[in-house]
Design an enzyme around this catalytic site. Structure first.
Site, PDB file in Angstrom:
ATOM      1  N   MET A   1       0.523  -1.167  -0.040  1.00  0.00           N
ATOM      2  CA  MET A   1       0.373  -0.148  -0.032  1.00  0.00           C
ATOM      3  C   MET A   1       0.843   0.800   0.345  1.00  0.00           C
ATOM      4  O   MET A   1       2.143   0.919   0.656  1.00  0.00           O
ATOM      5  CB  MET A   1      -0.691   0.056   1.295  1.00  0.00           C
ATOM      6  CG  MET A   1      -2.107   0.469   1.129  1.00  0.00           C
ATOM      7  SD  MET A   1      -2.088   2.214   1.568  1.00  0.00           S
ATOM      8  CE  MET A   1      -1.607   2.967   2.852  1.00  0.00           C
ATOM      9  N   PRO A   2       0.697   2.250  -0.861  1.00  0.00           N
ATOM     10  CA  PRO A   2      -0.414   2.598  -1.177  1.00  0.00           C
ATOM     11  C   PRO A   2      -0.482   1.670  -2.676  1.00  0.00           C
ATOM     12  O   PRO A   2       0.460   0.560  -3.123  1.00  0.00           O
ATOM     13  CB  PRO A   2       0.462   3.759  -2.018  1.00  0.00           C
ATOM     14  CG  PRO A   2       1.506   4.565  -1.461  1.00  0.00           C
ATOM     15  CD  PRO A   2       2.389   3.035  -0.740  1.00  0.00           C
TER      16      PRO A   2
END
Length: 129
Positions: free
Chosen positions: A1-2
């Site tokens: 993540m992102p």
């Protein structure tokens, strides 16, 4: 993540796309301090005229090498975002021959409850991450 979403004109070879994703990941790791194996990327490729990317009146010239990057992420500080803009621009120009004028980046922020990485659980909320 992102989660990084790349929007490209359909002009690159698979090897060029792979290199672009690899160097973008390097810039994300360097800018946000995320783990090396924290990698989520999607690529959408478009024929002309299915993607339009004008310059908002800034007199920025665009070419077939244009890259639009959408970043979907938990909140990131201003300095981290500015570092990402600079780092990504630098590595794409140096390693992928993408002119600085051909890079556009947009952030969409969400919160910990907006992510499930599998098993129907919100790992940021359960403490698994």
């Amino acid at each position: 993540m992102p989660l990084l979403k790349f929007h490209l004109y359909k002009t690159r070879s698979p090897e060029e796309v792979k290199l672009l994703l690899d160097v973008a990941h390097e810039a994300m790791v360097r800018s946000f301090g995320v783990p090396q194996d924290d990698r989520y990327q999607l690529v959408s490729e478009y024929h002309h005229p299915c993607m339009q990317a004008l310059d908002t009146g800034l007199h920025i010239e665009r070419s077939e090498k244009f890259v639009l990057v959408e970043v979907i992420s938990r909140p990131r500080g201003r300095e981290a975002k500015l570092a990402f803009y600079e780092n990504l621009c630098s590595v794409l120009e140096e390693k992928c021959d993408v002119p600085a004028s051909d890079l556009m980046i947009s952030f969409t922020e969400n919160s910990d409850e907006d992510w499930s990485f599998g098993y129907g659980r919100a790992q940021f909320l359960t403490g698994e991450l």
